[in-house]
Write an enzyme that holds these catalytic residues in place. Structure first.
Site, short mmCIF file in Angstrom:
data_model
loop_
_atom_site.label_atom_id
_atom_site.label_comp_id
_atom_site.label_asym_id
_atom_site.label_seq_id
_atom_site.Cartn_x
_atom_site.Cartn_y
_atom_site.Cartn_z
N HIS A 1 0.87 -1.18 0.00
CA HIS A 1 0.00 0.00 0.00
C HIS A 1 0.91 1.23 0.00
CE1 HIS A 1 -2.88 2.87 1.77
NE2 HIS A 1 -3.82 2.02 1.40
N ASP B 1 3.40 -4.64 7.81
CA ASP B 1 2.13 -3.94 7.72
C ASP B 1 1.03 -4.97 7.99
OD1 ASP B 1 -0.20 -2.70 7.01
OD2 ASP B 1 0.51 -1.95 5.08
N GLN C 1 -4.18 -5.49 6.94
CA GLN C 1 -5.16 -6.44 6.40
C GLN C 1 -5.07 -7.81 7.07
OE1 GLN C 1 -7.56 -5.51 4.64
NE2 GLN C 1 -6.86 -3.64 3.66
N LYS D 1 -10.36 -0.80 10.51
CA LYS D 1 -10.53 -1.99 9.65
C LYS D 1 -10.87 -3.21 10.50
CE LYS D 1 -7.13 -0.39 6.24
NZ LYS D 1 -7.85 0.03 5.05
N CYS E 1 -4.74 2.17 -3.79
CA CYS E 1 -3.52 2.75 -3.21
C CYS E 1 -2.32 1.85 -3.41
CB CYS E 1 -3.69 3.05 -1.73
SG CYS E 1 -4.95 4.27 -1.40
C1 LIG Z 1 -2.23 -3.08 3.40
C2 LIG Z 1 -2.63 -1.72 3.90
N1 LIG Z 1 -1.72 -0.95 4.51
C3 LIG Z 1 -2.02 0.26 4.98
C4 LIG Z 1 -3.28 0.79 4.84
C5 LIG Z 1 -3.54 2.17 5.33
O1 LIG Z 1 -4.47 2.19 6.36
P1 LIG Z 1 -4.99 3.58 6.92
O2 LIG Z 1 -5.62 4.29 5.77
O3 LIG Z 1 -5.97 3.19 7.95
O4 LIG Z 1 -3.82 4.31 7.46
C6 LIG Z 1 -4.27 0.02 4.21
C7 LIG Z 1 -5.64 0.52 4.06
O5 LIG Z 1 -6.13 1.11 3.19
C8 LIG Z 1 -3.93 -1.25 3.72
O6 LIG Z 1 -4.83 -2.01 3.08
#
Ligand SMILES: Cc1ncc(COP(=O)(O)O)c(C=O)c1O
Lengths: 415, 146
Positions: free
Chosen positions: A127, A204, A207, A230, A370
């Site tokens: 992401h 990370d 998910q 999430k 993203c």
């Molecule tokens: C794999 C992953 N990392 C990071 C994020 C970023 O999360 P947040 O927007 O809550 O900071 C997301 C969510 O969109 C994600 O799917």
């Protein structure tokens, strides 16, 4: 932690859905859970209860109410530590979201360990939130970002991982579950390989943590980031887990109130971890909501919920793959998808797909999720993603499938 | 459910069988238009002669059916007309999308009038206007240089 046989509440989808106001009020099939989940009443009530009965600025007051607010916040920290099997509550830093957690670690760990000429290995699957902070850190320190590529099914083998490391690799930043492929990376093996070479490992978990039992002591990663929103909690509360000795050695990220012990004009002594990384008034309501969300998940058991979700995923995958013109990204084994089905429908743009499904009361995500560098690597301009959580139903999946099956005809194709 | 019919035959036909989705010969004006938020992307080409008549036009790109069909309908409408007339029609189109064009004006848009209901779908407006905005910018930019 050794697992004693816990007594879980029996999972009943109908009962679960009663806890969510949206599902009682509308007929929407909400299938964008990888973006954010819905929140059950228990979580919303816990947050409201905090603001109604315990609200004061934590850490700052001598009076009882402030102490109660502080306790509520610190209880939430313990709850998170238990969820991910961290050794100590001090290893849990509260942030706004996974993005802020990853920015924090990229900045502060970067300041601590990166030197000119060092390399950071970042997954191509990442992401933007686990990619851009590392590019910034590299720029600041004269380091370089290398990318770790998956195969076309989204898999990273041990061999590919090892090959991507170099003599100069200092940090690896990789997701546990990809938000595009849904694929689970074998972080335990990768972290072990990294550590043998003195490389730091940042995971990370945005998910993964909401969907499965994760034990950070067993995984061995140095840092793990995730978001409350999430996993049933409010927006605006996130977590960074970090090994205590590293958190202690790292310089702060944001500075200001609450993160210091003493300040004179000459010298600042920072507060001990985790407070060193929590500048300003903290999001106690959010932390309380996350605590309640963890309670909600734990009453059924993370592993049981993962099983419910896997059954739904397999059901959805097998129906979806039979639709003419569909191509599902990632593994051919539905069990590798962990609730995430990202797909293309030949000849139909994702925005048209998402728009038409919306007319049928089905909410899915269209776009680049993203993860633009990943889609570019896959030579895929944009895609549609349906993402499930334990509260989704086969009926909702059927509505997705029915809607999808009609789209090509609706767009003028003759099949 | 009423707007399911929004993907009507005119629109899907222009999307699947566009008349102008190709590069043209003798282009003397080219501009790329992008909707960064959704990734719609077109490169618009025009051939404008000394009398400011748009002799030919074409586009290539990638995007949703609405963005692609709208650009194709626009070219159907403006090829053979002069630049001022094209800008006048574009102005009507953009006002139609905002819901402030008269029935007589909308009729002038021929097939492009089938996008009138887009005014009720804020999330799709940007798709519909991409080709038209790109065309306006293209001819205005050219005028600045004269
Ligand atoms: C794999 C992953 N990392 C990071 C994020 C970023 O999360 P947040 O927007 O809550 O900071 C997301 C969510 O969109 C994600 O799917």
């Amino acid at each position: 932690m050794t697992e004693t046989k816990k007594k879980y509440k029996t999972f009943d989808s109908k009962e679960v859905r009663k806890d969510f106001a949206l599902f009682n009020q509308s007929n929407l099939a909400y299938l964008d859970n990888a973006a954010t989940t819905q929140r059950p009443n228990q979580v919303l009530e816990a947050e409201m209860n905090f603001y109604q009965r315990k609200n004061a600025n934590p850490f700052r007051g001598i009076y009882d109410l402030s102490v109660e607010a502080t306790d509520a916040y610190e209880e939430a920290r313990k709850k998170v530590a238990n969820l991910i099997h961290a050794k100590e509550a001090e290893e849990i830093v509260f942030t706004r979201n996974a993005s802020e957690s990853l920015n924090l670690v990229a900045y502060s760990l970067g300041e601590l360990v990166l030197k000119e000429g060092d390399e950071i290995l970042v997954g191509i699957t990442e992401h933007h939130s686990n990619m851009l902070p590392w590019r910034q850190a590299a720029k600041r320190k004269g380091a370089k970002v290398n990318y770790l590529y998956t195969d076309e099914k989204g898999e990273i083998t041990e061999e590919a991982f090892t090959k991507a490391l170099s003599q100069r690799t200092k940090i690896v930043a990789l997701t546990q579950v990809s938000n595009v492929f849904g694929r689970l990376n074998d972080l335990k093996t990768f972290a072990e390989i990294a550590h043998q070479r003195g490389i730091y490992f940042v995971a990370d978990g945005a998910q993964s943590i909401p969907h499965r039992m994760v034990d950070v002591s067993d995984l061995g990663v140095d840092f793990l980031a995730f978001s409350g929103h999430k996993m049933l909690a409010s927006m605006g509360i996130g977590v960074l887990y970090g090994k205590k000795e590293l958190l202690e050695a790292m310089p702060p990220f944001l500075t200001g109130g609450e993160m210091i012990e003493t300040v004179s004009l000459e010298k600042i002594t920072y507060a001990p971890v985790p407070h060193k990384f929590e500048a300003g008034t903290v999001n106690t309501g959010g932390a309380v909501s996350l605590s309640a969300a963890i309670d909600y998940l734990n009453q059924y058991g993370m592993e049981n919920l993962a099983r419910v979700e896997e059954e739904l995923t397999v059901y959805a995958y097998e129906k979806m793959e039979r639709i003419p013109g569909i191509r599902i990204l990632g593994s051919d084994d539905p069990r590798d998808h962990h609730g995430i089905l990202t797909f293309q429908l030949e000849g139909v743009h994702p925005h048209d797909i998402a728009y038409i499904l919306n007319q049928d009361g089905v909410a899915v995500r269209a776009g680049h999720h993203c993860a633009q560098p990943l889609l570019k690597y896959l030579k895929t301009p944009s895609t549609t993603r349906a993402s499930l959580y334990f509260y989704n139903t086969k009926d909702e999946v059927d509505r997705l499938i029915d809607g999808l099956s009609k789209i090509r005809r609706e767009m003028g194709y003759l099949d | 459910m009423e707007s399911r019919t929004f993907y009507n035959e005119i629109l899907t036909d222009h999307n699947l069988h566009p008349s102008h989705k190709a590069r043209i010969e003798g282009t003397n004006m080219t501009l790329e238009g992008v909707n960064p938020s959704c990734g719609d992307d077109i490169i618009l080409e025009l051939r404008v002669n000394e009398d400011r008549i748009i002799e030919d036009g074409g586009f290539v790109g990638d995007g949703c059916a609405i963005s692609q069909a709208s650009a194709d309908m626009m070219l159907d409408l403006i090829i053979g007309k002069n630049v001022e007339e094209a800008k006048r029609l574009s102005d009507i189109f953009l006002r139609m999308i905002k819901g402030s064009a008269s029935e007589e004006e909308i009729e002038e848009l021929e097939e492009a009038s089938c996008l009138r209901d887009i005014s009720h779908m804020p999330s799709r407006v940007k798709c519909a206007v991409l080709g038209w905005h790109t065309m306006e910018e293209l001819v205005d930019h050219e005028e600045d240089e004269d």
